[in-house]
Scaffold this motif. Structure first.
Motif, mmCIF file in Angstrom:
data_model
loop_
_atom_site.group_PDB
_atom_site.id
_atom_site.type_symbol
_atom_site.label_atom_id
_atom_site.label_comp_id
_atom_site.label_asym_id
_atom_site.label_seq_id
_atom_site.Cartn_x
_atom_site.Cartn_y
_atom_site.Cartn_z
ATOM 1 N N GLN A 199 20.032 6.875 8.955
ATOM 2 C CA GLN A 199 19.043 7.195 7.933
ATOM 3 C C GLN A 199 18.379 8.534 8.242
ATOM 4 O O GLN A 199 17.907 8.771 9.348
ATOM 5 N N LEU A 200 18.346 9.423 7.250
ATOM 6 C CA LEU A 200 17.753 10.745 7.416
ATOM 7 C C LEU A 200 16.293 10.705 7.007
ATOM 8 O O LEU A 200 15.897 9.979 6.101
ATOM 9 N N ARG A 201 15.483 11.533 7.662
ATOM 10 C CA ARG A 201 14.066 11.631 7.332
ATOM 11 C C ARG A 201 13.750 13.047 6.907
ATOM 12 O O ARG A 201 14.296 14.015 7.453
ATOM 13 N N CYS A 202 12.839 13.199 5.940
ATOM 14 C CA CYS A 202 12.427 14.516 5.484
ATOM 15 C C CYS A 202 11.592 15.189 6.566
ATOM 16 O O CYS A 202 10.805 14.549 7.262
ATOM 17 N N ALA A 203 11.759 16.509 6.675
ATOM 18 C CA ALA A 203 10.984 17.262 7.643
ATOM 19 C C ALA A 203 9.566 17.487 7.127
ATOM 20 O O ALA A 203 9.261 17.253 5.961
ATOM 21 N N GLY A 204 8.719 17.953 8.022
ATOM 22 C CA GLY A 204 7.366 18.288 7.607
ATOM 23 C C GLY A 204 6.356 17.257 8.030
ATOM 24 O O GLY A 204 6.698 16.131 8.402
ATOM 25 N N PRO A 205 5.069 17.629 7.984
ATOM 26 C CA PRO A 205 4.011 16.707 8.409
ATOM 27 C C PRO A 205 3.838 15.563 7.423
ATOM 28 O O PRO A 205 4.129 15.704 6.234
ATOM 29 N N PRO A 206 3.352 14.408 7.895
ATOM 30 C CA PRO A 206 3.127 13.278 6.986
ATOM 31 C C PRO A 206 1.915 13.499 6.108
ATOM 32 O O PRO A 206 1.060 14.338 6.389
ATOM 33 N N THR A 207 1.838 12.729 5.036
ATOM 34 C CA THR A 207 0.673 12.776 4.166
ATOM 35 C C THR A 207 -0.549 12.231 4.897
ATOM 36 O O THR A 207 -0.435 11.266 5.645
ATOM 37 N N PRO A 208 -1.737 12.823 4.701
ATOM 38 C CA PRO A 208 -2.950 12.233 5.279
ATOM 39 C C PRO A 208 -3.109 10.780 4.865
ATOM 40 O O PRO A 208 -2.692 10.368 3.784
ATOM 41 N N VAL A 209 -3.733 10.007 5.741
ATOM 42 C CA VAL A 209 -3.849 8.567 5.533
ATOM 43 C C VAL A 209 -4.519 8.236 4.205
ATOM 44 O O VAL A 209 -4.189 7.233 3.560
ATOM 45 N N GLY A 210 -5.444 9.060 3.773
ATOM 46 C CA GLY A 210 -6.152 8.777 2.530
ATOM 47 C C GLY A 210 -5.265 8.754 1.312
ATOM 48 O O GLY A 210 -5.643 8.202 0.278
ATOM 49 N N ALA A 211 -4.080 9.358 1.397
ATOM 50 C CA ALA A 211 -3.158 9.396 0.263
ATOM 51 C C ALA A 211 -2.043 8.368 0.391
ATOM 52 O O ALA A 211 -1.065 8.421 -0.356
ATOM 53 N N VAL A 212 -2.169 7.431 1.325
ATOM 54 C CA VAL A 212 -1.167 6.380 1.522
ATOM 55 C C VAL A 212 -1.685 5.089 0.910
ATOM 56 O O VAL A 212 -2.822 4.687 1.155
ATOM 57 N N TYR A 213 -0.862 4.420 0.129
ATOM 58 C CA TYR A 213 -1.275 3.187 -0.534
ATOM 59 C C TYR A 213 -0.983 1.949 0.306
ATOM 60 O O TYR A 213 -1.793 1.041 0.400
ATOM 61 N N HIS A 214 0.211 1.921 0.905
ATOM 62 C CA HIS A 214 0.619 0.783 1.729
ATOM 63 C C HIS A 214 1.789 1.218 2.592
ATOM 64 O O HIS A 214 2.223 2.380 2.529
ATOM 65 N N LEU A 215 2.328 0.327 3.407
ATOM 66 C CA LEU A 215 3.358 0.707 4.369
ATOM 67 C C LEU A 215 4.652 1.161 3.697
ATOM 68 O O LEU A 215 5.304 2.086 4.170
ATOM 69 N N LEU A 216 5.054 0.519 2.616
ATOM 70 C CA LEU A 216 6.263 0.949 1.916
ATOM 71 C C LEU A 216 6.081 2.346 1.337
ATOM 72 O O LEU A 216 7.004 3.165 1.364
ATOM 73 N N HIS A 217 4.903 2.624 0.828
ATOM 74 C CA HIS A 217 4.611 3.965 0.317
ATOM 75 C C HIS A 217 4.682 4.995 1.435
ATOM 76 O O HIS A 217 5.197 6.112 1.245
ATOM 77 N N LEU A 218 4.187 4.654 2.617
ATOM 78 C CA LEU A 218 4.275 5.561 3.768
ATOM 79 C C LEU A 218 5.730 5.813 4.144
ATOM 80 O O LEU A 218 6.130 6.945 4.451
ATOM 81 N N HIS A 219 6.539 4.753 4.131
ATOM 82 C CA HIS A 219 7.961 4.912 4.439
ATOM 83 C C HIS A 219 8.649 5.750 3.358
ATOM 84 O O HIS A 219 9.545 6.549 3.677
ATOM 85 N N TYR A 220 8.245 5.592 2.129
ATOM 86 C CA TYR A 220 8.786 6.410 1.033
ATOM 87 C C TYR A 220 8.532 7.893 1.312
ATOM 88 O O TYR A 220 9.401 8.735 1.089
ATOM 89 N N GLN A 221 7.336 8.205 1.791
ATOM 90 C CA GLN A 221 7.015 9.593 2.106
ATOM 91 C C GLN A 221 7.870 10.116 3.253
ATOM 92 O O GLN A 221 8.267 11.289 3.254
ATOM 93 N N ARG A 222 8.176 9.267 4.217
ATOM 94 C CA ARG A 222 8.959 9.695 5.381
ATOM 95 C C ARG A 222 10.369 10.107 4.998
ATOM 96 O O ARG A 222 10.884 11.102 5.513
ATOM 97 N N ILE A 223 11.023 9.365 4.122
ATOM 98 C CA ILE A 223 12.451 9.583 3.911
ATOM 99 C C ILE A 223 12.795 10.115 2.524
ATOM 100 O O ILE A 223 13.946 10.487 2.296
ATOM 101 N N VAL A 224 11.824 10.158 1.621
ATOM 102 C CA VAL A 224 12.143 10.579 0.254
ATOM 103 C C VAL A 224 11.401 11.852 -0.147
ATOM 104 O O VAL A 224 12.005 12.798 -0.649
ATOM 105 N N MET A 225 10.105 11.905 0.072
ATOM 106 C CA MET A 225 9.284 12.989 -0.452
ATOM 107 C C MET A 225 9.389 14.239 0.405
ATOM 108 O O MET A 225 9.386 14.177 1.625
ATOM 109 N N THR A 226 9.456 15.395 -0.260
ATOM 110 C CA THR A 226 9.515 16.675 0.429
ATOM 111 C C THR A 226 8.127 17.043 0.946
ATOM 112 O O THR A 226 7.117 16.487 0.506
ATOM 113 N N PRO A 227 8.040 18.004 1.877
ATOM 114 C CA PRO A 227 6.722 18.424 2.363
ATOM 115 C C PRO A 227 5.793 18.891 1.250
ATOM 116 O O PRO A 227 4.581 18.664 1.309
#
Length: 449
Positions: A199-227
């Motif tokens: 499984q590949l992960r997108c590069a770049g820093p993670p979203t600040p915690v305030g913009a995370v809704y739940h754990l699946l959303h955080l995982h979505y940011q890791r592997i799907v969303m661009t920086p």
């Protein structure tokens, strides 16, 4: 019924049945039940927890009852950690934000206030203590159950508000400015060690915690969303931009729609594309797992190792996009592409030979069924999905007669060493014949003159 009675009844309905979201409308309906059309067309096991139920949607699940006892044990161990992390403090911090936490769920929950607060405290402390034990390499229970818990924590219906986790975690951290970073490090360490192979992960820093809704959303940011999509001032939903940038987003979408209004809704499957001269290969250094491209008759797709875990994650990331506002719908577009390419096991076999798929399921038919079931229920705008341009370019290439003729020529005459040798010999004989005829004509012309 008089007009006054009807007015009174509807006003009562508004007060009693519509949860007030206050000034946090963006928090409403972030954890919702799976749409029926998605659940009915796919295996229920892709979306239901195996070991641990989080939140209200799967409390009655038979398979998760054993873990309820372990939740209380881990809650007790979490309370013994850190500074003054007493049970009363956990209850008060959750009760203070109960209304906001309830607004995350896409329905009116038939759970009393005390029961809801208990559920949030119990589930939140269980998750945190489980992650802490895992990070401390505290063997035993956590390592025996880690894979099941990992996938259960990433089910679309099996979520709890992330801000509740943060508040509970802050009770055991002495310096509040380190809460966000330490919490993300704790979660990412757990995720990275248990991610499916390849499984590949997108590069770049993670979203600040305030913009995370739940754990699946955080995982979505890791592997799907661009920086760029993870920037806090741009993020409201999965990939949507905030109101300050809404004009730019609208114009961007309008431009994409203008350029792809006549984009085709589908492309031929892998075996048909091969007949038109299209080749497939693994993409080197892709930006993400979903970075597929088509150029000059070659479709490059990142390698996907597909097993039971991969199907669960893809299905739930897809379900997350189907239940949230998302401009890009990256996972949906990828599944649409794979659904178009894969019709039968023969198509899967070609992608395996080309290094695009590593199939760890029982057979190739199972892979084809998985992509067809998910892609068949996707709801999206055909004109602006991620691979609309790839679809158009692929069809233009296949509709070119020259490309089809060259594909037939390569298939009939360049398929094997024997056919190549025959072609070379025939070409030599043809050249010799042409030269012979030219020599005879020239000699005859010279004799006549």
């Amino acid at each position: 019924m008089s007009r006054g009675d009807l007015l009174h009844r509807m006003e009562e309905g508004i007060r009693n049945r519509v949860p007030a979201a206050g000034n946090r409308d963006n928090d409403a309906y972030l954890i919702v039940r799976l749409p029926p059309h998605v659940r009915e067309m796919n295996r229920r096991s892709l979306y239901e927890p195996v070991m641990v139920a989080i939140g209200p949607h799967h409390l009655s699940s038979q398979s998760t009852r054993t873990m309820q006892l372990h939740k209380w044990r881990l809650l007790n161990e979490f309370l013994l950690r850190g500074r003054a992390c007493i049970l009363l403090a956990c209850i008060e911090v959750v009760r203070a934000t109960e209304h906001r936490a309830r607004s995350f769920y896409g329905e009116t929950l038939g759970v009393e206030s005390d029961d809801f607060v208990e559920m949030m405290v119990l589930d939140g402390c269980f998750i945190l203590e489980y992650l802490l034990k895992w990070s401390e390499n505290n063997g035993g229970f956590t390592h025996r159950t880690s894979l099941c818990v990992y996938y259960d924590l990433l089910l679309v219906e099996n979520q709890m508000p992330f801000f509740v986790l943060r508040q509970l975690f802050s009770l055991r951290i002495a310096t509040t400015d380190m809460v966000d970073q330490r919490l993300l490090d704790l979660i990412f360490r757990f995720f990275s060690l248990l991610d499916p192979p390849g499984q590949l992960r997108c590069a770049g820093p993670p979203t600040p915690v305030g913009a995370v809704y739940h754990l699946l959303h955080l995982h979505y940011q890791r592997i799907v969303m661009t920086p760029e999509q993870r920037r806090p001032h741009q993020l409201t939903r999965l990939g949507a931009s905030s109101s300050s940038n809404s004009a730019g987003i609208t114009s961007s979408i309008r431009a994409r729609m203008t350029g792809t209004t006549t984009a085709p809704f589908a492309i031929p499957c892998v075996t048909k594309l091969q007949e038109c001269g299209v080749t497939f290969r693994e993409k080197e250094s892709p930006a993400s797992q979903f970075d597929a491209t088509f150029r000059s008759g070659t479709m490059e797709i990142p390698r996907l190792v597909i097993n039971g875990g991969t199907t669960t994650l893809l299905a739930n990331l897809f379900a997350l996009e189907q239940t949230q506002d998302c401009n890009e719908c990256t996972v949906t577009g990828y599944l649409l592409l794979m659904n178009a390419l894969v019709h039968t096991s023969a198509d899967v076999a070609v992608l395996r030979r080309r290094g695009v798929l590593d199939n760890l399921l029982s057979n190739d038919d199972e892979v084809a069924t998985f992509f067809n079931q998910l892609g068949g229920v996707a709801l999206f705008d055909h004109r602006v999905h991620q691979f609309a341009r790839l679809f158009r370019d692929t069809n233009e290439y296949c509709n070119c007669r020259w490309n089809r003729y060259m594909a037939v020529f390569k298939r009939d005459h360049l398929q094997s060493p024997c056919s190549i040798i025959k072609l070379v010999v025939a070409s030599i004989l043809l050249c010799a014949s042409v030269m012979s005829v030219c020599y005879i004509i020239c000699r005859y012309h010279h004799a006549c003159s």
